[in-house]
Scaffold this motif. Structure first.
Motif, PDB file in Angstrom:
ATOM      1  N   ALA A  31      -3.105  13.918  -7.886  1.00 27.25           N
ATOM      2  CA  ALA A  31      -4.307  14.488  -7.275  1.00 27.25           C
ATOM      3  C   ALA A  31      -4.228  14.411  -5.749  1.00 27.25           C
ATOM      4  N   ALA A  32      -3.697  13.309  -5.220  1.00 25.92           N
ATOM      5  CA  ALA A  32      -3.577  13.147  -3.766  1.00 25.92           C
ATOM      6  C   ALA A  32      -2.575  14.142  -3.193  1.00 25.92           C
ATOM      7  N   VAL A  33      -1.481  14.370  -3.897  1.00 26.62           N
ATOM      8  CA  VAL A  33      -0.484  15.342  -3.440  1.00 26.62           C
ATOM      9  C   VAL A  33      -1.087  16.737  -3.424  1.00 26.62           C
ATOM     10  N   GLU A  34      -1.850  17.076  -4.461  1.00 27.48           N
ATOM     11  CA  GLU A  34      -2.490  18.397  -4.523  1.00 27.48           C
ATOM     12  C   GLU A  34      -3.499  18.595  -3.388  1.00 27.48           C
TER      13      GLU A  34
ATOM     14  N   GLU B 285       0.840  -1.190   0.000  1.00 32.10           N
ATOM     15  CA  GLU B 285       0.000   0.000   0.000  1.00 32.10           C
ATOM     16  C   GLU B 285       0.878   1.244   0.000  1.00 32.10           C
ATOM     17  N   VAL B 286       0.417   2.270  -0.725  1.00 28.39           N
ATOM     18  CA  VAL B 286       1.079   3.580  -0.749  1.00 28.39           C
ATOM     19  C   VAL B 286       0.037   4.617  -0.363  1.00 28.39           C
ATOM     20  N   ARG B 287       0.390   5.429   0.630  1.00 30.58           N
ATOM     21  CA  ARG B 287      -0.488   6.506   1.086  1.00 30.58           C
ATOM     22  C   ARG B 287       0.222   7.841   0.898  1.00 30.58           C
ATOM     23  N   VAL B 288      -0.564   8.898   0.780  1.00 28.77           N
ATOM     24  CA  VAL B 288      -0.046  10.256   0.738  1.00 28.77           C
ATOM     25  C   VAL B 288      -0.727  11.013   1.870  1.00 28.77           C
ATOM     26  N   ALA B 289       0.075  11.769   2.623  1.00 24.39           N
ATOM     27  CA  ALA B 289      -0.476  12.552   3.735  1.00 24.39           C
ATOM     28  C   ALA B 289       0.229  13.894   3.810  1.00 24.39           C
ATOM     29  N   GLY B 290      -0.466  14.870   4.358  1.00 22.25           N
ATOM     30  CA  GLY B 290       0.151  16.150   4.663  1.00 22.25           C
ATOM     31  C   GLY B 290       0.617  16.101   6.098  1.00 22.25           C
ATOM     32  N   ASP B 291       1.596  16.910   6.442  1.00 21.68           N
ATOM     33  CA  ASP B 291       1.986  16.996   7.842  1.00 21.68           C
ATOM     34  C   ASP B 291       2.011  18.454   8.276  1.00 21.68           C
ATOM     35  N   THR B 292       2.223  18.683   9.547  1.00 15.86           N
ATOM     36  CA  THR B 292       2.145  20.045  10.080  1.00 15.86           C
ATOM     37  C   THR B 292       3.282  20.936   9.590  1.00 15.86           C
ATOM     38  N   ALA B 293       4.343  20.350   9.083  1.00 21.27           N
ATOM     39  CA  ALA B 293       5.467  21.148   8.574  1.00 21.27           C
ATOM     40  C   ALA B 293       5.268  21.481   7.099  1.00 21.27           C
ATOM     41  N   SER B 294       4.082  21.275   6.580  1.00 15.08           N
ATOM     42  CA  SER B 294       3.698  21.539   5.194  1.00 15.08           C
ATOM     43  C   SER B 294       4.494  20.740   4.171  1.00 15.08           C
ATOM     44  N   ASP B 295       5.005  19.604   4.576  1.00 14.87           N
ATOM     45  CA  ASP B 295       5.652  18.690   3.639  1.00 14.87           C
ATOM     46  C   ASP B 295       4.648  17.586   3.340  1.00 14.87           C
TER      47      ASP B 295
ATOM     48  N   ARG C 241      -3.900  16.750   3.071  1.00 15.91           N
ATOM     49  CA  ARG C 241      -4.284  17.460   4.279  1.00 15.91           C
ATOM     50  C   ARG C 241      -3.609  16.764   5.449  1.00 15.91           C
ATOM     51  N   ASP C 242      -4.155  16.933   6.626  1.00 21.02           N
ATOM     52  CA  ASP C 242      -3.596  16.271   7.804  1.00 21.02           C
ATOM     53  C   ASP C 242      -3.951  14.790   7.838  1.00 21.02           C
ATOM     54  N   ASP C 243      -4.886  14.372   7.008  1.00 19.77           N
ATOM     55  CA  ASP C 243      -5.268  12.968   6.924  1.00 19.77           C
ATOM     56  C   ASP C 243      -4.473  12.334   5.791  1.00 19.77           C
ATOM     57  N   TYR C 244      -4.694  11.062   5.548  1.00 18.11           N
ATOM     58  CA  TYR C 244      -3.988  10.400   4.452  1.00 18.11           C
ATOM     59  C   TYR C 244      -4.968   9.905   3.409  1.00 18.11           C
ATOM     60  N   VAL C 245      -4.444   9.683   2.192  1.00 19.34           N
ATOM     61  CA  VAL C 245      -5.219   9.132   1.089  1.00 19.34           C
ATOM     62  C   VAL C 245      -4.463   7.920   0.575  1.00 19.34           C
TER      63      VAL C 245
END
Length: 116
Positions: free
Chosen positions: A88-91, A37-47, A94-98
């Motif tokens: 699309a997931a990178v764009e 599985e591969v997920r994309v998530a945002g973090d609080t450091a905006s990375d 958010r704080d959650d993951y896709v």
């Protein structure tokens, strides 16, 4: 005197897998053949974070800032990986993951599970 700052972590991508080394000496690593599985998530450091998981729940978290073309090129070789879905997931991170990819192969049977 100013020295070079030491990065929090660095990532190695090879044909065999991905390894992330942290400043504290700890290491996360996964072989490509074990990634399910591969997920994309945002973090609080905006990375943006790419989270690779294996069947046992082990993970290797790769910050976008530590990726290069080799990492993204290697993701393309996962069966049926969709680069448009990743984009699309990178764009939309958010704080959650896709979840952007799951292995199309069914999980292997548990060795100590008894079937009726």
């Amino acid at each position: 005197m100013h020295g070079d700052s030491v990065p929090d972590s660095y990532v190695y991508v090879t044909e065999e897998g991905v390894t992330r080394h942290y400043a504290d000496g700890s290491v996360d690593a996964l072989a490509w053949e074990d990634v399910v599985e591969v997920r994309v998530a945002g973090d609080t450091a905006s990375d943006i974070l790419f989270i690779l998981l294996d069947r046992d729940g082990q993970s290797c978290v790769v910050p976008e800032s530590a990726t290069d073309t080799a990492f993204l090129a290697r993701l393309r070789y996962l069966p049926d990986f969709d680069l448009d879905r990743l984009g699309a997931a990178v764009e939309a991170a958010r704080d959650d993951y896709v979840v952007v990819w799951r292995s199309p192969e069914p999980p292997t049977a548990l060795s100590d599970f008894e079937y009726d």
